[in-house]
Design a protein around this motif. Sequence first.
Motif, PDB file in Angstrom:
ATOM      1  N   TYR A   1      44.791  30.156  37.028  1.00  0.00           N
ATOM      2  CA  TYR A   1      44.531  29.170  35.987  1.00  0.00           C
ATOM      3  C   TYR A   1      45.816  28.883  35.212  1.00  0.00           C
ATOM      4  CZ  TYR A   1      39.416  29.588  36.354  1.00  0.00           C
ATOM      5  OH  TYR A   1      38.111  29.554  36.789  1.00  0.00           O
TER       6      TYR A   1
ATOM      7  N   LEU B   1      41.470  26.451  29.714  1.00  0.00           N
ATOM      8  CA  LEU B   1      41.943  26.849  31.035  1.00  0.00           C
ATOM      9  C   LEU B   1      41.636  25.789  32.081  1.00  0.00           C
ATOM     10  CD1 LEU B   1      41.645  29.559  29.396  1.00  0.00           C
ATOM     11  CD2 LEU B   1      41.207  30.656  31.588  1.00  0.00           C
TER      12      LEU B   1
ATOM     13  N   LEU C   1      47.335  32.372  34.326  1.00  0.00           N
ATOM     14  CA  LEU C   1      46.389  33.491  34.339  1.00  0.00           C
ATOM     15  C   LEU C   1      45.803  33.692  35.730  1.00  0.00           C
ATOM     16  CD1 LEU C   1      44.717  32.247  31.115  1.00  0.00           C
ATOM     17  CD2 LEU C   1      45.529  34.586  31.299  1.00  0.00           C
TER      18      LEU C   1
ATOM     19  N   GLU D   1      30.972  35.386  36.316  1.00  0.00           N
ATOM     20  CA  GLU D   1      31.781  36.128  35.355  1.00  0.00           C
ATOM     21  C   GLU D   1      33.180  36.334  35.912  1.00  0.00           C
ATOM     22  OE1 GLU D   1      28.211  38.792  33.361  1.00  0.00           O
ATOM     23  OE2 GLU D   1      29.683  39.719  34.689  1.00  0.00           O
ATOM     24  N   LEU D   2      34.155  36.116  35.056  1.00  0.00           N
ATOM     25  CA  LEU D   2      35.545  36.272  35.464  1.00  0.00           C
ATOM     26  C   LEU D   2      36.230  37.346  34.632  1.00  0.00           C
ATOM     27  CD1 LEU D   2      36.668  32.541  35.825  1.00  0.00           C
ATOM     28  CD2 LEU D   2      36.274  34.167  37.682  1.00  0.00           C
ATOM     29  N   PHE D   3      37.104  38.078  35.303  1.00  0.00           N
ATOM     30  CA  PHE D   3      37.983  39.016  34.613  1.00  0.00           C
ATOM     31  C   PHE D   3      39.406  38.504  34.780  1.00  0.00           C
ATOM     32  CE2 PHE D   3      34.973  42.133  33.365  1.00  0.00           C
ATOM     33  CZ  PHE D   3      33.935  42.000  34.276  1.00  0.00           C
ATOM     34  N   PHE D   4      40.174  38.589  33.688  1.00  0.00           N
ATOM     35  CA  PHE D   4      41.499  37.991  33.664  1.00  0.00           C
ATOM     36  C   PHE D   4      42.589  39.037  33.475  1.00  0.00           C
ATOM     37  CE2 PHE D   4      40.738  33.454  33.457  1.00  0.00           C
ATOM     38  CZ  PHE D   4      39.409  33.379  33.105  1.00  0.00           C
ATOM     39  N   GLY D   5      43.753  38.708  34.029  1.00  0.00           N
ATOM     40  CA  GLY D   5      44.948  39.428  33.649  1.00  0.00           C
ATOM     41  C   GLY D   5      45.354  39.001  32.249  1.00  0.00           C
ATOM     42  N   GLU D   6      46.402  39.641  31.742  1.00  0.00           N
ATOM     43  CA  GLU D   6      46.843  39.335  30.379  1.00  0.00           C
ATOM     44  C   GLU D   6      47.626  38.028  30.301  1.00  0.00           C
ATOM     45  OE1 GLU D   6      47.727  41.786  32.295  1.00  0.00           O
ATOM     46  OE2 GLU D   6      49.872  42.258  32.137  1.00  0.00           O
TER      47      GLU D   6
END
Lengths: 116, 111
Positions: free
Chosen positions: A35, A43, A92, A104-109
């Motif tokens: 993203y 995003l 991202l 559901e999404l999990f993201f890096g920093e």
Amino acid sequence: SAVISQKPSRDICQRGTSLTIQCQVDSQVTMMFWYRQQPGQSLTLIATANQGSEATYESGFVIDKFPISRPNLTFSTLTVSNMSPEDSSIYLCSVHGGQGNTGELFFGEGSRLTVL
Amino acid sequence: TQLLEQSPQFLSIQEGENLTVYCNSSSVFSSLQWYRQEPGEGPVLLVTVVTGGEVKKLKRLTFQFGDARKDSSLHITAAQTGDTGLYLCAGERAGGFKTIFGAGTRLFVKA
């Protein structure tokens, strides 16, 4: 859940250069998503990276500008090529959540790029 | 045109006040998520709503999914300065697998 690490966390780049962002996930995943988040914005999906096949790009994004690699099920890279100031954004990496949690999404920093 | 219309885009309130953020669409979503993002970090998932009419509570946060699964709301009771951040709604349209994000609501809670 998934733990996602991105490198670099931030960088300042010169116009015309290219930068590769790395994304490492602590578990094997089928799809990884890249993203872009422009300053003060939401995003926008750049592309979906699948292991063993070409990435799928969204409208407005092309492979020549944002080449993606996906060598295995835990790693991906996004390159921002021939950068201009308009490419200054947070990039991202994300993956889908666990079993039964579609959407559901999990993201890096994130990787914050500033192009001068 | 945003597929997910989020409002308001910016909200500045005093600590202790209540607020509601809305996320609307003309499309049906199989699920909707709410995320919170702080500066220098990626978005963090708060909740997923799946069933039309569903209400979920997370401490002072209440999330609702519309009966038709086209809209959602986030209500914060007695806001605290720690609630400051960017709140994003996102969802997968029915029959799809790509997640679409709303424009976001930037919340600032003043002490």
